[in-house]
Design a protein around this motif. Structure first.
Motif, PDB file in Angstrom:
ATOM      1  N   LYS A  70      44.803 -16.064   1.605  1.00 47.53           N
ATOM      2  CA  LYS A  70      45.098 -16.662   2.910  1.00 47.53           C
ATOM      3  C   LYS A  70      44.004 -16.295   3.918  1.00 47.53           C
ATOM      4  O   LYS A  70      43.548 -17.149   4.689  1.00 47.53           O
ATOM      5  CB  LYS A  70      46.453 -16.171   3.422  1.00 47.53           C
ATOM      6  CG  LYS A  70      46.826 -16.720   4.786  1.00 47.53           C
ATOM      7  CD  LYS A  70      48.171 -16.206   5.243  1.00 47.53           C
ATOM      8  CE  LYS A  70      48.481 -16.728   6.636  1.00 47.53           C
ATOM      9  NZ  LYS A  70      49.737 -16.190   7.146  1.00 47.53           N
ATOM     10  N   ALA A  71      43.586 -15.032   3.913  1.00 50.56           N
ATOM     11  CA  ALA A  71      42.537 -14.589   4.835  1.00 50.56           C
ATOM     12  C   ALA A  71      41.240 -15.351   4.581  1.00 50.56           C
ATOM     13  O   ALA A  71      40.545 -15.727   5.519  1.00 50.56           O
ATOM     14  CB  ALA A  71      42.316 -13.084   4.692  1.00 50.56           C
ATOM     15  N   TYR A  72      40.931 -15.601   3.313  1.00 50.30           N
ATOM     16  CA  TYR A  72      39.729 -16.346   2.954  1.00 50.30           C
ATOM     17  C   TYR A  72      39.798 -17.779   3.497  1.00 50.30           C
ATOM     18  O   TYR A  72      38.813 -18.307   3.996  1.00 50.30           O
ATOM     19  CB  TYR A  72      39.586 -16.349   1.432  1.00 50.30           C
ATOM     20  CG  TYR A  72      38.332 -16.968   0.884  1.00 50.30           C
ATOM     21  CD1 TYR A  72      37.105 -16.374   1.071  1.00 50.30           C
ATOM     22  CD2 TYR A  72      38.382 -18.149   0.141  1.00 50.30           C
ATOM     23  CE1 TYR A  72      35.941 -16.926   0.544  1.00 50.30           C
ATOM     24  CE2 TYR A  72      37.239 -18.710  -0.397  1.00 50.30           C
ATOM     25  CZ  TYR A  72      36.014 -18.088  -0.186  1.00 50.30           C
ATOM     26  OH  TYR A  72      34.881 -18.638  -0.718  1.00 50.30           O
ATOM     27  N   TYR A  75      39.204 -17.558   7.218  1.00 45.01           N
ATOM     28  CA  TYR A  75      37.797 -17.225   7.455  1.00 45.01           C
ATOM     29  C   TYR A  75      36.919 -18.474   7.349  1.00 45.01           C
ATOM     30  O   TYR A  75      36.006 -18.666   8.133  1.00 45.01           O
ATOM     31  CB  TYR A  75      37.363 -16.176   6.431  1.00 45.01           C
ATOM     32  CG  TYR A  75      36.006 -15.587   6.651  1.00 45.01           C
ATOM     33  CD1 TYR A  75      35.826 -14.527   7.531  1.00 45.01           C
ATOM     34  CD2 TYR A  75      34.893 -16.073   5.968  1.00 45.01           C
ATOM     35  CE1 TYR A  75      34.570 -13.956   7.722  1.00 45.01           C
ATOM     36  CE2 TYR A  75      33.643 -15.509   6.157  1.00 45.01           C
ATOM     37  CZ  TYR A  75      33.487 -14.454   7.043  1.00 45.01           C
ATOM     38  OH  TYR A  75      32.254 -13.904   7.232  1.00 45.01           O
ATOM     39  N   ASN A  76      37.224 -19.336   6.378  1.00 41.92           N
ATOM     40  CA  ASN A  76      36.456 -20.564   6.167  1.00 41.92           C
ATOM     41  C   ASN A  76      37.047 -21.767   6.895  1.00 41.92           C
ATOM     42  O   ASN A  76      36.538 -22.881   6.753  1.00 41.92           O
ATOM     43  CB  ASN A  76      36.347 -20.877   4.680  1.00 41.92           C
ATOM     44  CG  ASN A  76      35.453 -19.897   3.968  1.00 41.92           C
ATOM     45  OD1 ASN A  76      34.335 -19.656   4.394  1.00 41.92           O
ATOM     46  ND2 ASN A  76      35.950 -19.314   2.894  1.00 41.92           N
ATOM     47  N   ASN A  77      38.131 -21.559   7.634  1.00 37.46           N
ATOM     48  CA  ASN A  77      38.831 -22.625   8.338  1.00 37.46           C
ATOM     49  C   ASN A  77      39.220 -23.761   7.392  1.00 37.46           C
ATOM     50  O   ASN A  77      39.040 -24.943   7.689  1.00 37.46           O
ATOM     51  CB  ASN A  77      37.997 -23.170   9.507  1.00 37.46           C
ATOM     52  CG  ASN A  77      38.850 -23.961  10.481  1.00 37.46           C
ATOM     53  OD1 ASN A  77      40.019 -23.663  10.670  1.00 37.46           O
ATOM     54  ND2 ASN A  77      38.266 -24.974  11.087  1.00 37.46           N
ATOM     55  N   ASP A  78      39.719 -23.373   6.241  1.00 36.03           N
ATOM     56  CA  ASP A  78      40.125 -24.349   5.227  1.00 36.03           C
ATOM     57  C   ASP A  78      41.314 -23.784   4.450  1.00 36.03           C
ATOM     58  O   ASP A  78      41.142 -23.114   3.440  1.00 36.03           O
ATOM     59  CB  ASP A  78      38.954 -24.634   4.276  1.00 36.03           C
ATOM     60  CG  ASP A  78      39.260 -25.747   3.281  1.00 36.03           C
ATOM     61  OD1 ASP A  78      40.367 -26.320   3.346  1.00 36.03           O
ATOM     62  OD2 ASP A  78      38.382 -26.027   2.448  1.00 36.03           O
ATOM     63  N   LEU A  93      35.761 -15.900  -3.350  1.00 36.81           N
ATOM     64  CA  LEU A  93      36.906 -15.078  -2.968  1.00 36.81           C
ATOM     65  C   LEU A  93      36.720 -13.644  -3.445  1.00 36.81           C
ATOM     66  O   LEU A  93      37.067 -12.701  -2.727  1.00 36.81           O
ATOM     67  CB  LEU A  93      38.205 -15.672  -3.530  1.00 36.81           C
ATOM     68  CG  LEU A  93      39.477 -14.848  -3.293  1.00 36.81           C
ATOM     69  CD1 LEU A  93      39.752 -14.691  -1.804  1.00 36.81           C
ATOM     70  CD2 LEU A  93      40.661 -15.478  -3.987  1.00 36.81           C
ATOM     71  N   ASN A  94      36.158 -13.457  -4.630  1.00 35.44           N
ATOM     72  CA  ASN A  94      35.947 -12.098  -5.141  1.00 35.44           C
ATOM     73  C   ASN A  94      34.999 -11.321  -4.226  1.00 35.44           C
ATOM     74  O   ASN A  94      35.249 -10.157  -3.908  1.00 35.44           O
ATOM     75  CB  ASN A  94      35.390 -12.129  -6.568  1.00 35.44           C
ATOM     76  CG  ASN A  94      36.438 -12.569  -7.551  1.00 35.44           C
ATOM     77  OD1 ASN A  94      37.625 -12.458  -7.300  1.00 35.44           O
ATOM     78  ND2 ASN A  94      35.993 -13.087  -8.676  1.00 35.44           N
ATOM     79  N   ARG A  95      33.916 -11.948  -3.821  1.00 38.62           N
ATOM     80  CA  ARG A  95      32.965 -11.281  -2.930  1.00 38.62           C
ATOM     81  C   ARG A  95      33.601 -11.008  -1.570  1.00 38.62           C
ATOM     82  O   ARG A  95      33.425  -9.943  -0.985  1.00 38.62           O
ATOM     83  CB  ARG A  95      31.696 -12.144  -2.768  1.00 38.62           C
ATOM     84  CG  ARG A  95      30.681 -11.552  -1.857  1.00 38.62           C
ATOM     85  CD  ARG A  95      30.108 -10.261  -2.425  1.00 38.62           C
ATOM     86  NE  ARG A  95      29.267  -9.653  -1.413  1.00 38.62           N
ATOM     87  CZ  ARG A  95      28.994  -8.386  -1.348  1.00 38.62           C
ATOM     88  NH1 ARG A  95      29.455  -7.571  -2.255  1.00 38.62           N
ATOM     89  NH2 ARG A  95      28.245  -7.916  -0.396  1.00 38.62           N
ATOM     90  N   PHE A  96      34.365 -11.973  -1.063  1.00 39.70           N
ATOM     91  CA  PHE A  96      35.080 -11.800   0.201  1.00 39.70           C
ATOM     92  C   PHE A  96      36.029 -10.608   0.120  1.00 39.70           C
ATOM     93  O   PHE A  96      36.081  -9.780   1.026  1.00 39.70           O
ATOM     94  CB  PHE A  96      35.857 -13.082   0.541  1.00 39.70           C
ATOM     95  CG  PHE A  96      36.765 -12.952   1.730  1.00 39.70           C
ATOM     96  CD1 PHE A  96      36.261 -13.105   3.015  1.00 39.70           C
ATOM     97  CD2 PHE A  96      38.117 -12.689   1.570  1.00 39.70           C
ATOM     98  CE1 PHE A  96      37.093 -12.986   4.118  1.00 39.70           C
ATOM     99  CE2 PHE A  96      38.955 -12.573   2.656  1.00 39.70           C
ATOM    100  CZ  PHE A  96      38.441 -12.718   3.936  1.00 39.70           C
ATOM    101  N   THR A  97      36.779 -10.517  -0.975  1.00 30.97           N
ATOM    102  CA  THR A  97      37.732  -9.419  -1.155  1.00 30.97           C
ATOM    103  C   THR A  97      37.002  -8.077  -1.190  1.00 30.97           C
ATOM    104  O   THR A  97      37.455  -7.104  -0.581  1.00 30.97           O
ATOM    105  CB  THR A  97      38.552  -9.622  -2.437  1.00 30.97           C
ATOM    106  OG1 THR A  97      39.198 -10.904  -2.369  1.00 30.97           O
ATOM    107  CG2 THR A  97      39.611  -8.551  -2.583  1.00 30.97           C
ATOM    108  N   GLU A  98      35.875  -8.016  -1.868  1.00 27.27           N
ATOM    109  CA  GLU A  98      35.077  -6.783  -1.885  1.00 27.27           C
ATOM    110  C   GLU A  98      34.588  -6.431  -0.481  1.00 27.27           C
ATOM    111  O   GLU A  98      34.610  -5.267  -0.083  1.00 27.27           O
ATOM    112  CB  GLU A  98      33.872  -6.938  -2.809  1.00 27.27           C
ATOM    113  CG  GLU A  98      34.208  -6.926  -4.269  1.00 27.27           C
ATOM    114  CD  GLU A  98      32.991  -7.199  -5.148  1.00 27.27           C
ATOM    115  OE1 GLU A  98      31.853  -7.240  -4.615  1.00 27.27           O
ATOM    116  OE2 GLU A  98      33.187  -7.379  -6.351  1.00 27.27           O
TER     117      GLU A  98
END
Length: 164
Positions: A70-72, A75-78, A93-98
Motif C-alpha cells: 500500500k505504501a508503495y 509513493y508512486n501515486n498509483d 517493491l523489493n527495493r522500496f521495502t529495503e
C-alpha cells in the motif's frame, strides 16, 4: 429632476446596504486571516498543503502497519500498481521495502510518526512541489517531496526545512 423631487427615504434598503458592506468586510478579513494563518502555521497559503500532508500521513501509516504494498502505491501515486508492475521495474517493491526497512532514513522500521509542517517548493504561485516534514520514531526528521504534477513522492527532498 430637482432637489425637491428626491426619492423618499427607504429604511429597509439602507439596512440592506449596510449589512452587505459589513458582511463583505468580514469575508475579506476572514480571507486574510485564513491566508496568513495557513502560512504561519506551516500548512501553505489558505491551508493549501493539507491534502498533501494527509497523503504523506497515510503513507507513513502504511509503513507503520508494515503494509509496504500500500505504501508503495501511495509513493508512486498509483493504488493499482500491481496491475502493471513492469511500469515500476526501475524501482521495484523489493527495493522500496529495503529502502524503508533496512536502509531506512531512520535506521530501522517506522514505529511512529507525526507530520510537522509543509512548505511549497519550486516556481509558480503554488510551486511545483511540496516538502513535508515528518518526525519519525520520535526524533528523526524526514523530509518527503511530493510532486504537484503527478502526485508522486520522493525521498530525500531537495531541501530541508528549518523548524523546531
Amino acid at each position: 429632476m430637482s432637489l425637491l423631487d428626491a426619492p423618499a427615504y427607504n429604511a429597509r434598503r439602507e439596512n440592506l446596504n449596510r449589512n452587505l458592506l459589513i458582511a463583505g468586510g468580514v469575508l475579506i478579513l476572514l480571507f486574510v486571516v485564513l491566508t496568513l494563518a495557513g502560512f504561519m502555521l506551516g500548512h501553505g497559503w489558505l491551508f493549501s498543503n493539507l491534502s498533501t500532508e494527509h497523503k504523506v500521513n497515510t503513507f507513513f501509516d502504511a509503513l507503520e502497519a508494515k503494509d509496504y504494498s500500500k505504501a508503495y502505491g501511495i509513493y508512486n501515486n498509483d493504488p493499482n500498481w500491481q496491475q502493471h508492475p513492469d511500469k515500476y521495474s526501475g524501482y521495484s517493491l523489493n527495493r522500496f521495502t529495503e529502502d524503508w526497512t533496512i536502509d531506512s532514513p531512520v535506521k530501522g522500521p517506522v514505529l511512529s510518526h507525526h507530520v510537522d509542517i509543509s512548505k511549497t517548493d519550486g516556481t509558480g504561485t503554488f510551486g511545483t512541489g511540496i516538502i513535508v516534514a515528518v518526525r519519525v520514531n520520535g526524533d528523526h526528521k524526514v523530509f518527503m517531496y511530493v510532486n504537484r504534477a503527478d502526485g508522486t513522492m520522493t525521498w530525500p527532498a531537495p531541501h530541508e526545512l528549518q523548524y523546531n
